[in-house]
Design an enzyme around this catalytic site. Structure first.
Site, PDB file in Angstrom:
ATOM      1  N   LYS A  53       9.012  -5.351 -12.251  1.00 19.38           N
ATOM      2  CA  LYS A  53       8.496  -4.298 -12.050  1.00 19.38           C
ATOM      3  C   LYS A  53       9.326  -2.900 -12.421  1.00 19.38           C
ATOM      4  O   LYS A  53       8.913  -1.697 -12.395  1.00 19.38           O
ATOM      5  CB  LYS A  53       7.910  -4.031 -10.655  1.00 19.38           C
ATOM      6  CG  LYS A  53       8.810  -4.124  -9.677  1.00 19.38           C
ATOM      7  CD  LYS A  53       8.227  -3.772  -8.269  1.00 19.38           C
ATOM      8  CE  LYS A  53       9.181  -3.595  -7.166  1.00 19.38           C
ATOM      9  NZ  LYS A  53       8.695  -3.541  -5.913  1.00 19.38           N
ATOM     10  N   ASP A  54      10.647  -3.124 -12.502  1.00 22.75           N
ATOM     11  CA  ASP A  54      11.297  -1.983 -12.842  1.00 22.75           C
ATOM     12  C   ASP A  54      11.725  -1.876 -14.286  1.00 22.75           C
ATOM     13  O   ASP A  54      12.342  -0.912 -14.781  1.00 22.75           O
ATOM     14  CB  ASP A  54      12.934  -2.396 -12.169  1.00 22.75           C
ATOM     15  CG  ASP A  54      12.927  -2.162 -10.525  1.00 22.75           C
ATOM     16  OD1 ASP A  54      12.123  -1.483 -10.155  1.00 22.75           O
ATOM     17  OD2 ASP A  54      13.666  -2.975  -9.969  1.00 22.75           O
ATOM     18  N   ARG A  65       1.939   4.527  -6.495  1.00 27.12           N
ATOM     19  CA  ARG A  65       0.839   3.461  -6.399  1.00 27.12           C
ATOM     20  C   ARG A  65       0.360   2.805  -5.085  1.00 27.12           C
ATOM     21  O   ARG A  65      -0.734   2.892  -5.006  1.00 27.12           O
ATOM     22  CB  ARG A  65       1.496   2.416  -7.270  1.00 27.12           C
ATOM     23  CG  ARG A  65       0.265   0.956  -7.219  1.00 27.12           C
ATOM     24  CD  ARG A  65       1.363  -0.066  -7.745  1.00 27.12           C
ATOM     25  NE  ARG A  65       2.359  -0.527  -6.995  1.00 27.12           N
ATOM     26  CZ  ARG A  65       2.352  -1.350  -6.043  1.00 27.12           C
ATOM     27  NH1 ARG A  65       1.108  -1.564  -5.630  1.00 27.12           N
ATOM     28  NH2 ARG A  65       3.322  -1.581  -5.398  1.00 27.12           N
ATOM     29  N   ARG A  66       1.255   2.758  -4.198  1.00 27.31           N
ATOM     30  CA  ARG A  66       1.050   2.345  -2.887  1.00 27.31           C
ATOM     31  C   ARG A  66       0.360   3.866  -2.174  1.00 27.31           C
ATOM     32  O   ARG A  66      -0.655   3.205  -1.319  1.00 27.31           O
ATOM     33  CB  ARG A  66       2.033   1.843  -2.162  1.00 27.31           C
ATOM     34  CG  ARG A  66       2.810   0.670  -2.735  1.00 27.31           C
ATOM     35  CD  ARG A  66       4.085   0.066  -1.923  1.00 27.31           C
ATOM     36  NE  ARG A  66       4.682  -0.988  -2.435  1.00 27.31           N
ATOM     37  CZ  ARG A  66       5.958  -1.527  -2.540  1.00 27.31           C
ATOM     38  NH1 ARG A  66       6.902  -0.536  -2.405  1.00 27.31           N
ATOM     39  NH2 ARG A  66       6.276  -2.420  -3.101  1.00 27.31           N
ATOM     40  N   ARG A  76      13.157   5.711   1.079  1.00 24.07           N
ATOM     41  CA  ARG A  76      13.840   5.077  -0.029  1.00 24.07           C
ATOM     42  C   ARG A  76      15.152   4.015   0.651  1.00 24.07           C
ATOM     43  O   ARG A  76      15.374   4.144   1.895  1.00 24.07           O
ATOM     44  CB  ARG A  76      14.811   6.189  -0.901  1.00 24.07           C
ATOM     45  CG  ARG A  76      14.002   6.954  -1.718  1.00 24.07           C
ATOM     46  CD  ARG A  76      13.316   6.376  -2.873  1.00 24.07           C
ATOM     47  NE  ARG A  76      14.298   5.521  -3.602  1.00 24.07           N
ATOM     48  CZ  ARG A  76      14.942   5.994  -4.410  1.00 24.07           C
ATOM     49  NH1 ARG A  76      15.102   7.311  -4.870  1.00 24.07           N
ATOM     50  NH2 ARG A  76      15.759   5.354  -5.141  1.00 24.07           N
ATOM     51  N   ARG A 113      15.348   0.440   4.942  1.00 11.83           N
ATOM     52  CA  ARG A 113      14.033   0.672   5.270  1.00 11.83           C
ATOM     53  C   ARG A 113      13.411   0.265   6.720  1.00 11.83           C
ATOM     54  O   ARG A 113      12.987   0.867   7.514  1.00 11.83           O
ATOM     55  CB  ARG A 113      12.984   0.346   4.169  1.00 11.83           C
ATOM     56  CG  ARG A 113      13.218   0.878   2.936  1.00 11.83           C
ATOM     57  CD  ARG A 113      12.030   0.724   1.797  1.00 11.83           C
ATOM     58  NE  ARG A 113      12.674   0.827   0.550  1.00 11.83           N
ATOM     59  CZ  ARG A 113      11.913   1.185  -0.567  1.00 11.83           C
ATOM     60  NH1 ARG A 113      10.585   1.051  -0.434  1.00 11.83           N
ATOM     61  NH2 ARG A 113      12.605   1.398  -1.717  1.00 11.83           N
ATOM     62  N   CYS A 127       7.358   2.961 -13.467  1.00 15.04           N
ATOM     63  CA  CYS A 127       7.248   2.763 -12.261  1.00 15.04           C
ATOM     64  C   CYS A 127       7.084   3.745 -11.260  1.00 15.04           C
ATOM     65  O   CYS A 127       6.934   3.598  -9.943  1.00 15.04           O
ATOM     66  CB  CYS A 127       8.268   1.601 -11.864  1.00 15.04           C
ATOM     67  SG  CYS A 127      10.156   2.385 -11.816  1.00 15.04           S
TER      68      CYS A 127
END
Length: 314
Positions: free
Chosen positions: A86-87, A134-135, A152, A158, A245
């Site tokens: 995804k990166d 996106r989320r 981040r 996190r 992304c």
């Protein structure tokens, strides 16, 4: 004589874990096939790793987590790179190629809350942490009454912020938690119908120099054709939208018999506008492009222009 293949990776716990898993798999292939290769890890700090106090959407540019690694490959400091797919930008340098896309693990997003409450039971005004537009757009569509706050850092960071700061919940990728042994912290897996994953989420991409024939041949022994096809459809969708992304784009493809079923989405982060499409085909590139064109016809280009991403006319 054995050749030592130098494997480039980011230095995070997740990156090192998944790189170690890839090396273990490649060593097993070499042992089975009698191939004379050994491996060593070379850690690289990327721009995305250096800038932790700004959301990804504001950092800008593509390849925030891969550009320095690709340059090391071009400079022949490393031979291959292990990326979270995804990166990886939808367009690679001409001299490089994705020689293997191993079998994908869980592509879903997951919801983790401070007090165990599910997403639909969070109180009005609850704070949900995610640095992904996106989320954010999909969570805001589901729960327009909650507050999205950027977060981040690696998984450990996190989790600590969830425990110590004013977050009620955070959204992460299932794959990272599964690879690093945090799956017991998951309160809810978000099905694609609720939160469509990022392009390539749950998959790895193994990149190398296109002219390094020995390494290309080795990596292709590790390739999973089904994952390669489905991720290719998602990446074709992303490429036509000229996205990265850091923009609110989602796509997820599944193989159904001889066909590929692809779903795609472009939305505004506040959930006020959500464009969706889905379709079936057998050519990944054609299917991804066709569905992207459908969203462009609905106005996806105007949404993406708000984030500095111009969609070219064809």
């Amino acid at each position: 004589m054995k050749r030592t293949i130098v494997v480039g990776t980011r230095g995070s716990a997740l990156a090192l874990t998944q790189t170690g898993q890839v090396i273990d798999a490649l060593r097993a292939i070499c042992e089975e096939k009698g191939l004379p290769y050994d491996f060593e890890i070379y850690k690289i700090v990327t721009k995305g790793d250096q800038i932790l106090d700004v959301t990804l959407s504001k950092v800008g540019g593509k390849g925030l987590f891969v550009k320095e690694i690709e340059q090391a490959m071009l400079d022949q400091t490393i031979d291959i790179a292990v990326h979270s797919m995804k990166d990886v930008p939808s367009v690679l340098p001409d001299e490089l190629m994705l020689a293997a896309v191993p079998k994908r693990i869980d592509p879903r997003d997951v919801y983790i809350s401070k007090n165990g409450k599910p997403l639909d039971a969070l109180p009005k005004g609850a704070v949900v942490g995610t640095s992904s537009l996106r989320r954010a757009c999909q969570i805001q569509e589901l729960r327009p009454d909650v507050t999205i706050k950027p977060i981040r850092g690696n998984i450990d960071t996190r989790m600590r912020k969830l425990a110590e700061e004013d977050f009620d919940a955070i959204i992460l990728a299932a794959a990272g938690l599964l690879r690093t042994g945090w799956e017991d912290r998951v309160h809810q897996y978000l099905e694609p119908e609720l939160c469509l994953p990022a392009v390539g989420q749950g998959a790895l991409g193994i990149e190398c120099r296109a002219d390094d024939t020995d390494v290309v041949e080795l990596l292709q022994l590790y390739n999973d054709r089904e994952t390669e096809w489905t991720v290719a459809a998602e990446r074709a969708f992303l490429a036509r939208l000229n996205g990265g992304c850091q923009v609110p784009i989602a796509a997820y493809a599944e193989r159904r018999g001889e066909d590929i079923y692809l779903r795609g989405l472009v939305g505004r982060p506040d959930g006020s506008s959500m464009l969706r499409t889905e379709g079936v085909g057998r050519d990944p590139a054609e299917l991804g492009k066709k569905l992207a064109e459908q969203l462009i016809a609905q106005g996806a280009d105007r949404i993406l222009a708000e984030f500095g991403h111009e969609v070219e006319n064809e």
